[in-house]
Design an enzyme around this catalytic site. Structure first.
Site, short mmCIF file in Angstrom:
data_model
loop_
_atom_site.label_atom_id
_atom_site.label_comp_id
_atom_site.label_asym_id
_atom_site.label_seq_id
_atom_site.Cartn_x
_atom_site.Cartn_y
_atom_site.Cartn_z
N ASP A 155 0.93 -1.36 -0.09
CA ASP A 155 0.01 0.04 0.09
C ASP A 155 0.71 1.30 -0.01
O ASP A 155 1.90 1.37 0.66
CB ASP A 155 -0.81 0.04 1.21
CG ASP A 155 -2.47 -0.71 1.28
OD1 ASP A 155 -2.16 -1.69 0.13
OD2 ASP A 155 -3.07 -0.63 1.94
N CYS A 169 -4.86 10.03 4.92
CA CYS A 169 -5.30 9.04 4.27
C CYS A 169 -6.22 9.48 3.39
O CYS A 169 -6.23 8.94 2.02
CB CYS A 169 -6.14 7.85 5.25
SG CYS A 169 -4.95 6.95 6.34
#
Length: 397
Positions: free
Chosen positions: A227, A382
């Site tokens: 990720d 995020c």
């Protein structure tokens, strides 16, 4: 016995000479150091703190609770796991989206008020089931564009994520990235992962690190996966945590892809369920990094950080309410902040102790509510992908 070769994450692969300057091949391909980003590409960001000019902010359109899988459940707080097991594959309830959307709209208003150009992904219905040769899944959402994409200079790098529910998440960004590509940005994708059962450790259980149990991960070294949110950028140096979604092959792939002009340093995590570095280790400005003392042993930080100010984050202030109880995130998303520049930092208003600490450290925190975004996967860092920051490539070490 493992059938796959073990890959080490040794940053010594890069010698001092190449770390202090571009190799000839890299310089010929990029030739970007010291150049003004305004004259090069609509995509240009080298670190986490240069003045933010353009950003992609996530969206809740089509958000679906991810299909049950060990990579999902074992990265959630224990108290939230029953909800995600039970509701797997269903669309998020409207009241949850409404609460989160109010906070998201306020966050977008803050960014726009600071002169930041905000872009959004396209709507996608993630409730539709899709099928690969050896597995099926429904989707998730595009609340967190930081997870699937990493911007290094003028290059957008698509990461090979291990959640099956995120396999087609990139469809929501295609129109944006084609626009950036046509305007001069580079657009790269890591090797497409197969995500077969060979990748996953189905005998995984959360290790008790306090009892001295060895670290375990939900993914092995079958193929490169990572990720992008497990990496943070400080110019020529990037920092990464190996985690339940990022393996050593993934780290090594990015190291080789970036070449000798960059160094990647691994940060050891003490989190028993590690996932994403930006709730453990968050660079805020040149020479200053915010660290979660529960998950990071300051004494074991890479030697290059010895001259930096390591700011020990205060313990998260307690929060309450239904949305915080079913959040996908640990309380340490308190440090999942977004730097608009070297002083201004967007931080959750539920964290007065951290807000005070940031002021004491010389920053200008901008408080905003964001707890209701937690069930969709994260907080301010995020929820964004910085497309352009006004600055040039430097070495800060």
């Amino acid at each position: 016995m493992d059938r796959e070769p073990q890959i080490t994450a040794d940053s010594a692969l890069i010698d001092d000479a190449s770390a202090n300057g571009f190799s000839q091949g890299y310089e010929g391909r990029h030739a970007l150091e010291g150049r003004s980003p305004a004259t090069r590409s609509p995509v240009m960001a080298w670190n986490e703190w240069d003045p933010l000019e353009e950003v992609i902010v996530g969206s809740l359109d089509g958000a679906t609770i991810p299909t049950h899988h060990l990579t999902v459940i074992f990265n959630l707080p224990r108290a939230a796991q029953p909800f995600y097991r039970f509701a797997s594959g269903w669309k998020y309830p409207k009241f949850m989206k409404k609460l989160a959307q109010q906070e998201l709209d306020n966050f977008i208003s803050i960014l726009a008020g600071e002169g930041v150009k905000v872009r959004r992904p396209d709507p996608v219905d993630f409730s539709k089931k899709f099928k690969a040769p050896r597995w099926t899944s429904r989707g998730f959402c595009v609340a967190c564009p930081r997870d699937p994409y990493l911007v290094i200079g003028d290059e957008i790098i698509e990461s090979p994520m291990c959640w099956r529910s995120r396999y087609f998440e990139g469809d929501a960004y295609r129109s944006l990235f084609k626009e950036y590509f046509r305007a001069g940005a580079r657009w790269t994708s890591a090797p497409r992962p197969q995500l077969t059962d060979d990748l996953y450790n189905y005998d995984y259980r959360v290790p008790n690190l306090k009892a001295g149990e060895p670290m375990q991960f939900t993914v092995n070294e079958f193929e490169p996966v990572f990720d992008a949110a497990d990496f943070v950028r400080c110019g020529r140096d990037l920092f990464v945590t190996r985690s339940n979604v990022t393996n050593l092959m993934g780290i090594e792939w990015l190291r080789r892809h970036l070449g000798p002009g960059f160094r990647i340093h691994e940060i050891e995590s003490r989190c028993p369920q590690p996932m994403h570095i930006d709730s453990s280790f968050m660079p805020l400005a040149p020479g200053k990094v915010l660290v979660n003392p529960d998950y990071i042993d300051v004494e074991k930080l890479p030697a290059v950080l010895k001259k930096w100010d390591v700011l020990i984050a205060p313990r998260p202030d307690p929060v309450s309410g239904f949305m915080s109880k079913i959040s996908m995130c640990s309380p340490w998303t308190s440090i999942n902040v977004l730097a608009i520049d070297e002083k201004k930092i967007v931080v959750d208003q539920s964290q007065p102790t951290l807000i005070k600490a940031l002021k004491d450290w010389g920053f200008d925190p901008i408080p905003a509510p964001f707890l209701s975004y937690g069930p969709f996967g994260g907080s301010f860092h995020c929820a964004t992908l910085d497309v352009r920051r006004r600055g040039v490539l430097k070495s800060y070490f």
